[in-house]
Design a protein around this motif. Structure first.
Motif, PDB file in Angstrom:
ATOM      1  N   LYS A 280       0.832  -1.203   0.000  1.00 22.80           N
ATOM      2  CA  LYS A 280       0.000   0.000   0.000  1.00 22.80           C
ATOM      3  C   LYS A 280       0.865   1.250   0.000  1.00 22.80           C
ATOM      4  O   LYS A 280       0.604   2.201  -0.741  1.00 22.80           O
TER       5      LYS A 280
ATOM      6  N   TRP B 191       2.319   1.642  -3.429  1.00 20.63           N
ATOM      7  CA  TRP B 191       1.282   2.085  -4.366  1.00 20.63           C
ATOM      8  C   TRP B 191       0.997   3.569  -4.172  1.00 20.63           C
ATOM      9  O   TRP B 191       0.892   4.320  -5.144  1.00 20.63           O
ATOM     10  N   ASP B 192       0.867   4.006  -2.920  1.00 19.57           N
ATOM     11  CA  ASP B 192       0.638   5.427  -2.640  1.00 19.57           C
ATOM     12  C   ASP B 192       1.777   6.272  -3.181  1.00 19.57           C
ATOM     13  O   ASP B 192       1.564   7.352  -3.732  1.00 19.57           O
TER      14      ASP B 192
ATOM     15  N   ASN C 207       3.704   5.484  -5.740  1.00 23.20           N
ATOM     16  CA  ASN C 207       3.571   5.479  -7.197  1.00 23.20           C
ATOM     17  C   ASN C 207       2.520   6.488  -7.658  1.00 23.20           C
ATOM     18  O   ASN C 207       2.733   7.207  -8.639  1.00 23.20           O
ATOM     19  N   ILE C 208       1.411   6.545  -6.947  1.00 23.78           N
ATOM     20  CA  ILE C 208       0.342   7.490  -7.282  1.00 23.78           C
ATOM     21  C   ILE C 208       0.876   8.920  -7.172  1.00 23.78           C
ATOM     22  O   ILE C 208       0.641   9.757  -8.049  1.00 23.78           O
TER      23      ILE C 208
ATOM     24  N   LYS D 106       1.211  11.808 -10.122  1.00 24.47           N
ATOM     25  CA  LYS D 106       0.658  13.155  -9.978  1.00 24.47           C
ATOM     26  C   LYS D 106       1.724  14.214 -10.233  1.00 24.47           C
ATOM     27  O   LYS D 106       1.467  15.219 -10.894  1.00 24.47           O
TER      28      LYS D 106
ATOM     29  N   ASN E 121      -8.835  10.950 -10.679  1.00 23.66           N
ATOM     30  CA  ASN E 121      -8.317   9.886  -9.806  1.00 23.66           C
ATOM     31  C   ASN E 121      -8.303   8.531 -10.509  1.00 23.66           C
ATOM     32  O   ASN E 121      -7.354   7.756 -10.375  1.00 23.66           O
ATOM     33  N   LYS E 122      -9.350   8.253 -11.240  1.00 18.80           N
ATOM     34  CA  LYS E 122      -9.414   7.001 -11.996  1.00 18.80           C
ATOM     35  C   LYS E 122      -8.268   6.944 -13.010  1.00 18.80           C
ATOM     36  O   LYS E 122      -7.563   5.934 -13.113  1.00 18.80           O
TER      37      LYS E 122
ATOM     38  N   ASN F 200      -4.877   6.352 -11.346  1.00 20.17           N
ATOM     39  CA  ASN F 200      -4.706   4.943 -10.956  1.00 20.17           C
ATOM     40  C   ASN F 200      -4.352   4.071 -12.161  1.00 20.17           C
ATOM     41  O   ASN F 200      -3.472   3.210 -12.073  1.00 20.17           O
ATOM     42  N   ILE F 201      -5.023   4.302 -13.269  1.00 16.65           N
ATOM     43  CA  ILE F 201      -4.726   3.525 -14.479  1.00 16.65           C
ATOM     44  C   ILE F 201      -3.332   3.860 -14.985  1.00 16.65           C
ATOM     45  O   ILE F 201      -2.558   2.962 -15.341  1.00 16.65           O
TER      46      ILE F 201
ATOM     47  N   ALA G  64      -0.779   4.934 -13.274  1.00 15.50           N
ATOM     48  CA  ALA G  64       0.215   4.345 -12.366  1.00 15.50           C
ATOM     49  C   ALA G  64       0.390   2.863 -12.653  1.00 15.50           C
ATOM     50  O   ALA G  64       1.516   2.350 -12.673  1.00 15.50           O
ATOM     51  N   THR G  65      -0.712   2.181 -12.901  1.00 19.47           N
ATOM     52  CA  THR G  65      -0.641   0.754 -13.217  1.00 19.47           C
ATOM     53  C   THR G  65       0.126   0.528 -14.512  1.00 19.47           C
ATOM     54  O   THR G  65       0.983  -0.346 -14.592  1.00 19.47           O
TER      55      THR G  65
END
Length: 181
Positions: A44, A47-48, A50-51, A55, A166-167, A170-171, A173-174
């Motif tokens: 987590k 991931w945070d 990476n987000i 940004k 936000n969506k 997330n995409i 970042a993935t």
């Protein structure tokens, strides 16, 4: 007092074999639970992170593009205009932008191939906010509250603009980091 090394202490009247097996099993289960808990926290946190990095790339995308253009045109570079790249080598900036451009192309294709209006809008919102060059942006999107202006442009609620951003992040970042969580 019983000697700790004696068989009597290990298995004798204090602990039988079944008790020791049960303790081992419980300890094993607790250790696995703690491991999984820590593992989830680490994932987590990564991931945070990476987000947040996505940004930052989005916020500085235009500046980095301008920096690279000026660098390639051999114009004198005013670093005060390009604080985003201070401390980074040119190769790093180029690598980040090349990788992110590939990510944007993949994101655009995913949005278009889905055929869903909201996915396509999601890409356009990200593009309007962060990707398009200053001279390509609609004139009314150059004000202070661009989220309200985008909501008006796409005939949606301002909150929906935030959800789409936000969506998309997330995409992105993935796609950028290659991690599905």
């Amino acid at each position: 007092m019983v000697d700790a090394r004696s068989k009597e202490f290990k298995l004798g009247k204090y602990y039988d074999e079944e008790f020791i097996v049960n303790v081992k099993e419980i300890a094993k289960e607790v250790a696995l639970e703690i491991y999984e808990e820590k593992k989830e926290d680490i994932i987590k946190h990564q991931w945070d992170s990476n987000i947040q990095q996505i940004k930052e790339i989005l916020k500085k995308y235009r500046l980095m593009q301008n920096y690279i253009c000026e660098m390639e045109e051999h114009q004198p570079i005013q670093l005060s205009r390009f604080e985003c790249v201070e401390g980074m080598e040119d190769k790093q900036i180029i690598h980040i932008l090349e990788h992110f451009d590939k990510t944007l192309i993949a994101f655009k294709n995913i949005c278009k191939e889905s055929g869903k209006e909201e996915d396509i809008r999601c890409f356009h919102i990200i593009s309007d906010l962060y990707i398009k060059k200053e001279n390509e942006i609609d004139t009314y999107l150059q004000g202070e509250d661009r989220f309200s202006q985008l909501a008006e442009k796409y005939h949606i609620n301002k909150r929906t603009v935030y959800k789409d951003v936000n969506k998309a992040i997330n995409i992105l970042a993935t796609l950028y980091y290659g991690i599905l969580i």
